[in-house]
Design an enzyme around this catalytic site. Structure first.
Site, PDB file in Angstrom:
ATOM      1  N   GLY A 326       0.813  -1.204   0.000  1.00  0.00           N
ATOM      2  CA  GLY A 326       0.000   0.000   0.000  1.00  0.00           C
ATOM      3  C   GLY A 326       0.851   1.261   0.000  1.00  0.00           C
ATOM      4  O   GLY A 326       1.908   1.321  -0.620  1.00  0.00           O
ATOM      5  N   SER A 327       0.408   2.257   0.739  1.00  0.00           N
ATOM      6  CA  SER A 327       1.074   3.566   0.702  1.00  0.00           C
ATOM      7  C   SER A 327       2.452   3.561   1.350  1.00  0.00           C
ATOM      8  O   SER A 327       3.200   4.532   1.193  1.00  0.00           O
ATOM      9  CB  SER A 327       0.194   4.613   1.371  1.00  0.00           C
ATOM     10  OG  SER A 327      -0.995   4.815   0.610  1.00  0.00           O
ATOM     11  N   THR A 328       2.822   2.492   2.075  1.00  0.00           N
ATOM     12  CA  THR A 328       4.183   2.437   2.618  1.00  0.00           C
ATOM     13  C   THR A 328       5.207   2.247   1.497  1.00  0.00           C
ATOM     14  O   THR A 328       6.419   2.341   1.741  1.00  0.00           O
ATOM     15  CB  THR A 328       4.338   1.292   3.639  1.00  0.00           C
ATOM     16  OG1 THR A 328       4.116   0.037   2.994  1.00  0.00           O
ATOM     17  CG2 THR A 328       3.337   1.456   4.781  1.00  0.00           C
TER      18      THR A 328
END
Length: 647
Positions: A326-328
């Site tokens: 995801g956004s990591t």
């Protein structure tokens, strides 16, 4: 008369010749016997002495003491305990069934143990000892020993069995041992005679399995004198063999225990790494299980309960589990674009809430959009559209290359079971594995850590450590073997421009320390321990057009296994990075809500070396934090074994 004398003289001569012949033959036989006796008594004396000894001396293998496993401070994590057992030698027992009946009259034993022993005897040579039952009480052991004269072929033994004093805390990392099986013999392809000892314990998972050869040691032997009836008279000689090597791990038992307790009730994983040397300080997968049950022989009911638990306690989510990051992942897309020179940190992208590609819309998590975003803004507020846009400029191949430099798509050499490689796809991968051409939409999905991209919590922790330092930090789990420190090479620079890395680091600081940051609620109030990090939420289901039109369901309104995964990666202190952390909460919803608070608590525990003061938390959270910390079922810090060195 003369004729008779003549006949008598002839007969006497004949008898004399025959006597000489018979006497000669007798002398020849006696001579041959004398020569043979001389050979037997002089030339071959040693050989026949050995054969005679074989008839009255039994040589038995002695299992060595398995090597011990300690934490970084010398606290015992895997030890050996006395194990009282009774074995049978079929060759000496005679009527096995009669002996077993007599034995069970003296000490009742479980029927399943007797049935298993009979099966073992049917598969093994008659002179090989077979364990009838182990883990006897001292009273049972004494009763059998006292009645030994009435139990031919029965031998009582005191051995060692593995035990894990901190039970669930290290079940996934250390693993467990169990009796060697036929499957193990085929898998190991090892001719060590120890493996032929019935119910000999070998490593099945984790460090116990990966360091099996070193931990096992080498066999000893015992020469036992027996009488004509096969009864043991005395021990003539004993060689204890070589005990297994002792291991010291990089893990901190107190931090590990806190992390496991903090994850109670979740299906989750946490990895904490020392940024300076790559030492893994905690690596927790929840829920866990008691490895002692597997050593003793887990019951069918207990094993079925573990298998049927939807939270999958037997799986090690830290290294086996792979998840869309995801956004990591967005920091890597940004770095790829910066290093390729296709964007400027101050360059802004308009986010209306979606990105249009042909007739298809790729949505941002914020339905109304973020407006104008530059690089730092996009990470602080986790804007998806910014990354859809820049990914088209840099391309997936350079994004994938950057991701691998930071540890994604890499199977790290840590001694744990089934360490996953994850997946960092590119054009060549899709052509080779899917037989399809790479699509532009694939790049958009990959740019925000979705689509084909998969990473383990261990890989995400390594990525974070490298973002904090700009160096090729490698994870390490073994600190010393037999008190000899394991070498750790100095990590090489990643070759990322310092200015580009500082832009990313500043953005990660703002994620947790500015009000508009997605993890502001999980900030650290203590100024010397400021946290930098990134939240992430990865979808596990497709959201249809119809669902978007009527309003996307909240995670709380969905069945547990259809909710998004929650992620957070971070490091602290920001000014002098010491520890990196990654958290994945399966189906936890949003990273800011479910994962970031766990990461903040675990990092503070590591930084303070115990429960932190409430002043480390924002003032309005302190009462809630105090209640939560008090409710945790924590184990008291253990003292290291006396005399243990700290490598």
């Amino acid at each position: 008369m003369k004729r008779a004398d003549k006949d008598m003289k002839l007969s006497a001569r004949t008898i004399t010749r025959r006597g000489l012949i018979v006497g000669g033959l007798q002398l020849g036989v006696l001579g041959a016997l004398a020569v043979r006796m001389r050979e037997l008594q002089v030339k071959e004396a040693e050989q026949y002495k050995f054969l005679a000894e074989e008839n009255r001396i039994n040589i038995r293998l002695l299992p060595p003491a398995r090597g011990l496993i300690y934490d970084r401070d010398g606290v015992l994590l895997a030890g050996n305990a006395p194990n009282y057992r009774v074995v049978i030698v079929r060759e000496d027992a005679g009527d096995v069934d009669a002996v077993l009946r007599t034995l069970t009259d003296i000490v009742p034993l479980p029927e399943e143990d007797l049935a298993r022993a009979r099966r073992e005897m049917g598969r093994r040579s008659p002179f090989v000892p077979v364990t009838i039952s182990d883990r006897l009480t001292w009273e049972q052991f004494s009763e059998i020993s006292i009645n030994a004269p009435a139990l031919p072929g029965i031998v009582t033994e005191v051995g060692l069995s593995r035990y894990y004093p901190l039970d669930q805390d290290f079940a996934h990392s250390i693993g467990y041992v169990g009796p060697v099986s036929d499957f193990d013999l085929e898998r190991l392809n090892d001719d060590d005679p120890l493996l032929q000892i019935p119910r000999f314990q070998i490593g099945k998972t984790g460090v116990e399995a990966k360091f099996e050869q070193a931990l096992r040691g080498s066999a000893g032997s015992s020469q036992i004198e027996v009488n004509a009836a096969g009864r043991v008279m005395r021990e003539l000689r004993r060689d204890e063999g070589q005990p297994g090597a002792n291991l010291q791990l990089t893990l901190d038992h107190a931090l590990q225990n806190y992390t496991e307790a903090r994850l109670a009730g979740e299906s989750a994983a946490v990895v904490v790494m020392d940024i300076e040397d790559g030492d893994i300080r905690a690596i927790a997968s929840a829920p866990s299980f008691d490895p002692n049950k597997f050593v003793r022989g887990i019951s069918s009911a207990d094993y079925r309960a573990l298998l049927e638990d939807e939270y999958r306690p037997l799986a090690d989510k830290t290294v086996q589990g792979t998840y869309p990051p995801g956004s990591t992942f967005k920091m890597l897309t940004a770095l790829a674009a910066l290093e390729a020179g296709v964007i400027d940190p101050g360059e802004r992208v308009w986010c209306p809430g979606h990105y249009k590609l042909g007739t298809r819309r790729f949505h941002c998590w914020k339905r109304g959009g973020h407006g104008w975003m530059n690089l730092v803004d996009s990470l602080r507020e986790s804007c998806d559209v910014y990354y859809y846009d820049i990914s088209q400029k840099v391309g997936v191949d350079k994004i994938a290359e950057m991701a691998r430099r930071f540890g994604l798509g890499t199977r790290f050499d840590v001694p744990m079971s089934a360490v996953a490689e994850g997946l960092m796809p590119n054009r060549a991968w899709k052509a080779a594995n899917r037989g399809e051409a790479w699509q532009v939409g694939d790049t958009l999905n990959a740019s925000i850590g979705q689509g084909f991209v998969l990473a383990s919590p261990l890989q995400l922790a390594v990525m974070t450590a490298r973002l904090a330092t700009g160096r090729e930090i490698m994870p390490r789990l073994i600190r010393a073997v037999n008190d000899r420190p394991v070498a750790r090479p100095d990590p090489a620079p990643l070759g990322i421009r310092r200015a580009h890395l500082e832009v990313i680091q500043r953005a990660l600081y703002e994620v947790t320390n500015l009000r508009s940051g997605t993890a502001y609620g999980s900030r650290i109030a203590e100024s010397t321990y400021r946290l930098a990090g990134k939240t992430g939420t990865s979808q596990v289901r497709n959201i249809t057009v119809e669902e978007r039109a009527r309003g996307v369901f909240r995670n709380e309104d969905l069945p547990w296994n259809r909710r998004d995964h929650a992620l957070f990666v971070g490091y602290a202190p920001f000014d002098a990075p010491r520890y990196a952390v990654s958290v994945v909460v399966e189906h936890g919803g949003g990273g800011s809500k479910a994962a970031a608070p766990i990461a903040r608590d675990v990092l503070l525990q590591a930084l303070y070396g115990g429960l932190p003061p409430l002043s480390a938390y924002p003032a309005h959270q302190r009462n809630m934090i105090d209640e939560r910390q008090r409710a945790l079922e924590l184990r008291p810090r253990q003292e290291p074994e006396q005399g243990r060195s700290r490598a």
